[in-house]
Design a protein around this motif. Structure first.
Motif, PDB file in Angstrom:
ATOM      1  N   UNK A 240       2.725  10.574  -7.427  1.00 46.24           N
ATOM      2  CA  UNK A 240       1.638  10.838  -6.486  1.00 46.24           C
ATOM      3  C   UNK A 240       0.360  10.189  -6.994  1.00 46.24           C
ATOM      4  N   UNK A 241      -0.302   9.440  -6.123  1.00 44.40           N
ATOM      5  CA  UNK A 241      -1.529   8.789  -6.552  1.00 44.40           C
ATOM      6  C   UNK A 241      -2.291   8.201  -5.394  1.00 44.40           C
ATOM      7  N   UNK A 242      -3.564   7.948  -5.628  1.00 41.07           N
ATOM      8  CA  UNK A 242      -4.397   7.288  -4.628  1.00 41.07           C
ATOM      9  C   UNK A 242      -4.485   5.797  -4.936  1.00 41.07           C
ATOM     10  N   UNK A 243      -5.176   5.434  -6.015  1.00 40.95           N
ATOM     11  CA  UNK A 243      -5.291   4.015  -6.314  1.00 40.95           C
ATOM     12  C   UNK A 243      -6.429   3.726  -7.263  1.00 40.95           C
ATOM     13  N   UNK A 244      -6.769   2.423  -7.351  1.00 42.28           N
ATOM     14  CA  UNK A 244      -7.764   1.951  -8.294  1.00 42.28           C
ATOM     15  C   UNK A 244      -8.452   0.727  -7.704  1.00 42.28           C
TER      16      UNK A 244
ATOM     17  N   UNK B 161       5.894   3.645  -6.131  1.00 45.72           N
ATOM     18  CA  UNK B 161       5.578   3.924  -4.726  1.00 45.72           C
ATOM     19  C   UNK B 161       4.086   3.914  -4.426  1.00 45.72           C
ATOM     20  N   UNK B 162       3.255   4.145  -5.434  1.00 47.45           N
ATOM     21  CA  UNK B 162       1.804   4.086  -5.254  1.00 47.45           C
ATOM     22  C   UNK B 162       1.160   3.064  -6.187  1.00 47.45           C
ATOM     23  N   UNK B 163       1.934   2.045  -6.543  1.00 45.12           N
ATOM     24  CA  UNK B 163       1.439   1.072  -7.509  1.00 45.12           C
ATOM     25  C   UNK B 163       1.189  -0.306  -6.939  1.00 45.12           C
ATOM     26  N   UNK B 164       0.675  -0.397  -5.715  1.00 46.46           N
ATOM     27  CA  UNK B 164       0.444  -1.724  -5.120  1.00 46.46           C
ATOM     28  C   UNK B 164      -0.543  -2.552  -5.934  1.00 46.46           C
ATOM     29  N   UNK B 165      -1.556  -1.886  -6.500  1.00 47.16           N
ATOM     30  CA  UNK B 165      -2.546  -2.642  -7.283  1.00 47.16           C
ATOM     31  C   UNK B 165      -1.905  -3.247  -8.531  1.00 47.16           C
ATOM     32  N   UNK B 166      -1.058  -2.468  -9.214  1.00 43.54           N
ATOM     33  CA  UNK B 166      -0.382  -2.982 -10.405  1.00 43.54           C
ATOM     34  C   UNK B 166       0.523  -4.154 -10.058  1.00 43.54           C
ATOM     35  N   UNK B 167       1.199  -4.087  -8.912  1.00 44.65           N
ATOM     36  CA  UNK B 167       2.120  -5.142  -8.531  1.00 44.65           C
ATOM     37  C   UNK B 167       1.373  -6.399  -8.088  1.00 44.65           C
ATOM     38  N   UNK B 168       0.301  -6.223  -7.309  1.00 51.98           N
ATOM     39  CA  UNK B 168      -0.503  -7.385  -6.917  1.00 51.98           C
ATOM     40  C   UNK B 168      -1.086  -8.069  -8.148  1.00 51.98           C
TER      41      UNK B 168
ATOM     42  N   UNK C  88       3.165  -6.172  -1.683  1.00 52.58           N
ATOM     43  CA  UNK C  88       4.001  -5.355  -2.571  1.00 52.58           C
ATOM     44  C   UNK C  88       4.866  -4.334  -1.829  1.00 52.58           C
ATOM     45  N   UNK C  89       4.422  -3.905  -0.648  1.00 52.58           N
ATOM     46  CA  UNK C  89       5.181  -2.897   0.085  1.00 52.58           C
ATOM     47  C   UNK C  89       6.499  -3.459   0.615  1.00 52.58           C
ATOM     48  N   UNK C  90       6.512  -4.733   1.003  1.00 56.66           N
ATOM     49  CA  UNK C  90       7.730  -5.343   1.531  1.00 56.66           C
ATOM     50  C   UNK C  90       8.418  -6.249   0.521  1.00 56.66           C
ATOM     51  N   UNK C  91       7.686  -6.676  -0.502  1.00 55.55           N
ATOM     52  CA  UNK C  91       8.250  -7.597  -1.471  1.00 55.55           C
ATOM     53  C   UNK C  91       8.430  -8.998  -0.925  1.00 55.55           C
ATOM     54  N   UNK C  92       7.700  -9.324   0.144  1.00 52.96           N
ATOM     55  CA  UNK C  92       7.818 -10.630   0.783  1.00 52.96           C
ATOM     56  C   UNK C  92       6.433 -11.150   1.156  1.00 52.96           C
TER      57      UNK C  92
END
Length: 260
Positions: A141-145, A83-90, A232-236
């Motif tokens: 829970x996390x902010x980011x990187x 849920x807070x891993x957009x950087x890892x997914x990108x 990453x939030x929508x997967x599209x």
């Protein structure tokens, strides 16, 4: 017997009657005043029916239009696992495009982590620094990187294949896509204008300013109006106004990582 004098009088009366009957009637005074006024008269042209369409000349140049799209850049969703891993997914999408079949969980586990900001006994907030670590936990829970630790992690997984182009111009960023390569970028969710959410000190007493709603995406295309990116939030793949993307990307530090 009618005298010659009476005949002449009758002929004269008949002539006067004929002249009056044939004479053009005179317009009333009011009608004459309106007709002779200085009010301008505008003539409305009748539409031309079945008029031929106007065709451009043979020498006319078509309008300039750009459209670039990176091929085979598959989109991945961060939900529900990260849920807070957009950087890892990108970052995972970038590595997958470069030929490394790594999962988003493997990339998330490889990122260095630091503590969430908490208030100490002196009333100051202290926590990790996104310039060095992932602040918090991408699974919870996390902010980011930010770009530096992400680049070091990706370079360890795919040595010599990645380039940190943070600080480049927006035009150069677009040229990367035009050359057929995707780029991991830092922006915000929905390209909303970032706002300062919280400040804290890291363990070296450096001030950390965290801007929300921070978000990392994979830029895969653009044209004259829109930027296209795997979200990453929508997967599209999503389309965002090119001007909005430029504004937000620059406010977030012009951070970007791409493939050599």
């Amino acid at each position: 017997m009618i005298s010659l004098k009476k005949i002449l009088c009758l002929l004269l009366a008949l002539g006067i009657f004929i002249c009056l009957a044939l004479a053009k009637p005179t317009a009333p005074a009011v009608e004459q005043a309106v007709t002779a006024s200085s009010v301008p008269v505008f003539e409305i042209a009748e539409p031309r029916l079945n008029a031929p369409d106007r065709q451009p000349s043979a020498d006319a140049s078509p309008p300039s239009e750009h459209h670039y799209q990176v091929e085979d850049a598959a989109a991945i969703s961060q939900l529900p696992e990260l849920p807070n891993g957009c950087e890892a997914v990108a970052a995972t999408m970038l590595l997958n495009w470069a030929g490394l079949p790594v999962t988003k969980e493997e990339v998330a586990d490889a990122l260095p982590r630091g503590e969430m900001p908490t208030e100490n006994e002196d009333g100051a907030f202290v926590g990790g620094n996104p310039e060095d670590v992932f602040v918090g936990n991408p699974y919870d829970a996390g902010y980011g990187i930010y770009h530096k630790p992400v680049f070091f992690t990706l370079n360890s997984l795919l040595p010599g294949r990645l380039t940190d182009i943070t600080g480049t111009s927006f035009e150069n960023l677009l040229s990367v896509i035009a050359a057929g390569k995707p780029a991991m970028i830092w922006a915000t969710e929905h390209m909303d204008t970032p706002y300062l959410d919280l400040e804290w000190q890291d363990d070296e007493d450096r001030l950390v300013e965290w801007y929300q709603p921070e978000h990392a995406l994979l830029l895969t295309g653009w044209d004259d109006d829109y930027a296209y990116m795997n979200d990453p939030m929508t997967g599209q793949q999503e389309a965002y106004a090119l001007s909005d993307f430029k504004h937000v990307w620059e406010l977030m530090g012009s951070q970007a990582i791409t493939v050599n």
